[in-house]
Design a protein around this motif. Structure first.
Motif, PDB file in Angstrom:
ATOM      1  N   VAL A  27       0.838  -1.207   0.000  1.00 46.94           N
ATOM      2  CA  VAL A  27       0.000   0.000   0.000  1.00 46.94           C
ATOM      3  C   VAL A  27       0.870   1.253   0.000  1.00 46.94           C
ATOM      4  N   VAL A  28       1.876   1.295   0.876  1.00 43.71           N
ATOM      5  CA  VAL A  28       2.742   2.469   0.951  1.00 43.71           C
ATOM      6  C   VAL A  28       3.543   2.627  -0.338  1.00 43.71           C
ATOM      7  N   ALA A  29       3.992   1.520  -0.915  1.00 46.73           N
ATOM      8  CA  ALA A  29       4.754   1.592  -2.167  1.00 46.73           C
ATOM      9  C   ALA A  29       3.901   2.158  -3.297  1.00 46.73           C
ATOM     10  N   VAL A  30       2.652   1.734  -3.382  1.00 46.10           N
ATOM     11  CA  VAL A  30       1.764   2.240  -4.434  1.00 46.10           C
ATOM     12  C   VAL A  30       1.466   3.721  -4.219  1.00 46.10           C
ATOM     13  N   VAL A  31       1.156   4.099  -2.988  1.00 38.35           N
ATOM     14  CA  VAL A  31       0.843   5.510  -2.697  1.00 38.35           C
ATOM     15  C   VAL A  31       2.062   6.395  -2.971  1.00 38.35           C
ATOM     16  N   LEU A  32       3.226   5.982  -2.508  1.00 35.77           N
ATOM     17  CA  LEU A  32       4.435   6.772  -2.728  1.00 35.77           C
ATOM     18  C   LEU A  32       4.785   6.818  -4.219  1.00 35.77           C
ATOM     19  N   SER A  33       4.580   5.730  -4.927  1.00 30.36           N
ATOM     20  CA  SER A  33       4.845   5.718  -6.374  1.00 30.36           C
ATOM     21  C   SER A  33       3.964   6.713  -7.109  1.00 30.36           C
ATOM     22  N   LEU A  34       2.696   6.753  -6.747  1.00 29.88           N
ATOM     23  CA  LEU A  34       1.792   7.734  -7.363  1.00 29.88           C
ATOM     24  C   LEU A  34       2.252   9.155  -7.052  1.00 29.88           C
ATOM     25  N   LEU A  35       2.638   9.394  -5.815  1.00 24.34           N
ATOM     26  CA  LEU A  35       3.123  10.710  -5.416  1.00 24.34           C
ATOM     27  C   LEU A  35       4.384  11.090  -6.187  1.00 24.34           C
ATOM     28  N   LEU A  36       5.270  10.139  -6.385  1.00 20.07           N
ATOM     29  CA  LEU A  36       6.502  10.409  -7.130  1.00 20.07           C
ATOM     30  C   LEU A  36       6.218  10.743  -8.588  1.00 20.07           C
ATOM     31  N   VAL A  37       5.310  10.003  -9.204  1.00 25.31           N
ATOM     32  CA  VAL A  37       4.969  10.287 -10.602  1.00 25.31           C
ATOM     33  C   VAL A  37       4.317  11.662 -10.717  1.00 25.31           C
ATOM     34  N   LEU A  38       3.409  11.962  -9.802  1.00 22.67           N
ATOM     35  CA  LEU A  38       2.771  13.279  -9.822  1.00 22.67           C
ATOM     36  C   LEU A  38       3.794  14.392  -9.591  1.00 22.67           C
ATOM     37  N   SER A  39       4.816  14.109  -8.823  1.00 22.43           N
ATOM     38  CA  SER A  39       5.868  15.087  -8.565  1.00 22.43           C
ATOM     39  C   SER A  39       6.822  15.208  -9.757  1.00 22.43           C
ATOM     40  N   ALA A  40       6.956  14.147 -10.531  1.00 20.43           N
ATOM     41  CA  ALA A  40       7.882  14.150 -11.672  1.00 20.43           C
ATOM     42  C   ALA A  40       7.320  14.892 -12.876  1.00 20.43           C
ATOM     43  N   VAL A  41       6.004  14.866 -13.055  1.00 13.71           N
ATOM     44  CA  VAL A  41       5.397  15.470 -14.245  1.00 13.71           C
ATOM     45  C   VAL A  41       5.756  16.947 -14.391  1.00 13.71           C
ATOM     46  N   PRO A  42       5.638  17.780 -13.346  1.00 15.50           N
ATOM     47  CA  PRO A  42       6.016  19.193 -13.526  1.00 15.50           C
ATOM     48  C   PRO A  42       7.499  19.383 -13.867  1.00 15.50           C
ATOM     49  N   ALA A  73      11.916   6.555 -11.898  1.00 22.61           N
ATOM     50  CA  ALA A  73      12.677   5.328 -11.632  1.00 22.61           C
ATOM     51  C   ALA A  73      12.438   4.847 -10.207  1.00 22.61           C
ATOM     52  N   GLY A  74      12.388   5.773  -9.260  1.00 21.34           N
ATOM     53  CA  GLY A  74      12.099   5.401  -7.875  1.00 21.34           C
ATOM     54  C   GLY A  74      10.717   4.789  -7.747  1.00 21.34           C
ATOM     55  N   ALA A  75       9.740   5.377  -8.449  1.00 24.17           N
ATOM     56  CA  ALA A  75       8.378   4.838  -8.411  1.00 24.17           C
ATOM     57  C   ALA A  75       8.340   3.423  -8.986  1.00 24.17           C
ATOM     58  N   LEU A  76       9.001   3.224 -10.106  1.00 23.18           N
ATOM     59  CA  LEU A  76       9.026   1.888 -10.718  1.00 23.18           C
ATOM     60  C   LEU A  76       9.746   0.881  -9.821  1.00 23.18           C
ATOM     61  N   GLY A  77      10.825   1.333  -9.184  1.00 17.10           N
ATOM     62  CA  GLY A  77      11.553   0.446  -8.271  1.00 17.10           C
ATOM     63  C   GLY A  77      10.719   0.043  -7.067  1.00 17.10           C
ATOM     64  N   LEU A  78       9.961   0.985  -6.533  1.00 18.62           N
ATOM     65  CA  LEU A  78       9.084   0.667  -5.401  1.00 18.62           C
ATOM     66  C   LEU A  78       8.019  -0.343  -5.812  1.00 18.62           C
ATOM     67  N   LEU A  79       7.451  -0.150  -6.991  1.00 20.35           N
ATOM     68  CA  LEU A  79       6.425  -1.090  -7.470  1.00 20.35           C
ATOM     69  C   LEU A  79       7.027  -2.461  -7.747  1.00 20.35           C
ATOM     70  N   ALA A  80       8.216  -2.485  -8.351  1.00 19.70           N
ATOM     71  CA  ALA A  80       8.880  -3.770  -8.593  1.00 19.70           C
ATOM     72  C   ALA A  80       9.235  -4.445  -7.275  1.00 19.70           C
ATOM     73  N   GLY A  81       9.452  -3.638  -6.235  1.00 20.65           N
ATOM     74  CA  GLY A  81       9.771  -4.177  -4.923  1.00 20.65           C
ATOM     75  C   GLY A  81       8.643  -4.965  -4.295  1.00 20.65           C
ATOM     76  N   ILE A  82       7.446  -4.808  -4.820  1.00 19.57           N
ATOM     77  CA  ILE A  82       6.334  -5.631  -4.323  1.00 19.57           C
ATOM     78  C   ILE A  82       6.603  -7.097  -4.655  1.00 19.57           C
ATOM     79  N   ALA A  83       7.198  -7.333  -5.819  1.00 15.70           N
ATOM     80  CA  ALA A  83       7.516  -8.705  -6.229  1.00 15.70           C
ATOM     81  C   ALA A  83       8.916  -9.131  -5.768  1.00 15.70           C
ATOM     82  N   TYR A  84       9.862  -8.199  -5.779  1.00 14.79           N
ATOM     83  CA  TYR A  84      11.249  -8.500  -5.416  1.00 14.79           C
ATOM     84  C   TYR A  84      11.718  -7.456  -4.404  1.00 14.79           C
ATOM     85  N   ARG A  85      11.576  -7.789  -3.138  1.00 11.70           N
ATOM     86  CA  ARG A  85      11.757  -6.832  -2.047  1.00 11.70           C
ATOM     87  C   ARG A  85      13.103  -6.114  -2.043  1.00 11.70           C
ATOM     88  N   PRO A  86      14.237  -6.785  -2.349  1.00 15.27           N
ATOM     89  CA  PRO A  86      15.504  -6.041  -2.324  1.00 15.27           C
ATOM     90  C   PRO A  86      15.509  -4.834  -3.277  1.00 15.27           C
TER      91      PRO A  86
END
Length: 116
Positions: free
Chosen positions: A7-22, A53-66
């Protein structure tokens, strides 16, 4: 713990993408303030891509925690740098948002480490 990480990874990923667009689109509301702090115009695209990249890494971390732990570490360091840039530029009030995101990024770091 896994569900909390996800849940935190998804929320933070969305926040990161929204922060990256501007950054990527060079929104004047964001870029003018950062230029005043001394951030060169040529950095906006790379900084936005690092957030994605951080957002994608957090989402990928759901499957591969390291990978999620590494991404969360990178996000914490990125926003630590953002806080330091604001403070160094004399914009202590403007450092609140990056500080909040940095603190939020600690959650997937801790939760990810707890679920390895």
């Amino acid at each position: 713990m896994f569900l909390a990480y996800a849940v935190v990874a998804v929320v933070l990923s969305l926040l990161l993408v929204l922060s990256a667009v501007p950054d990527i689109t060079r929104d004047p509301k964001i870029t003018e303030g950062l230029k005043a702090l001394g951030v060169p115009d040529s950095w906006f695209l790379p900084l936005g891509l690092v957030k994605i990249a951080g957002a994608l890494g957090l989402l990928a971390g759901i499957a591969y925690r390291p990978l999620g732990i590494a991404a969360a570490t990178g996000v914490v360091l990125y926003f630590l740098g953002a806080v330091m840039t604001h403070v160094r530029g004399g914009d202590r009030k403007g450092s609140a948002t990056p500080a909040a995101i940095m603190l939020l990024a600690v959650a997937p770091l801790v939760l990810g480490a707890a679920t390895v």
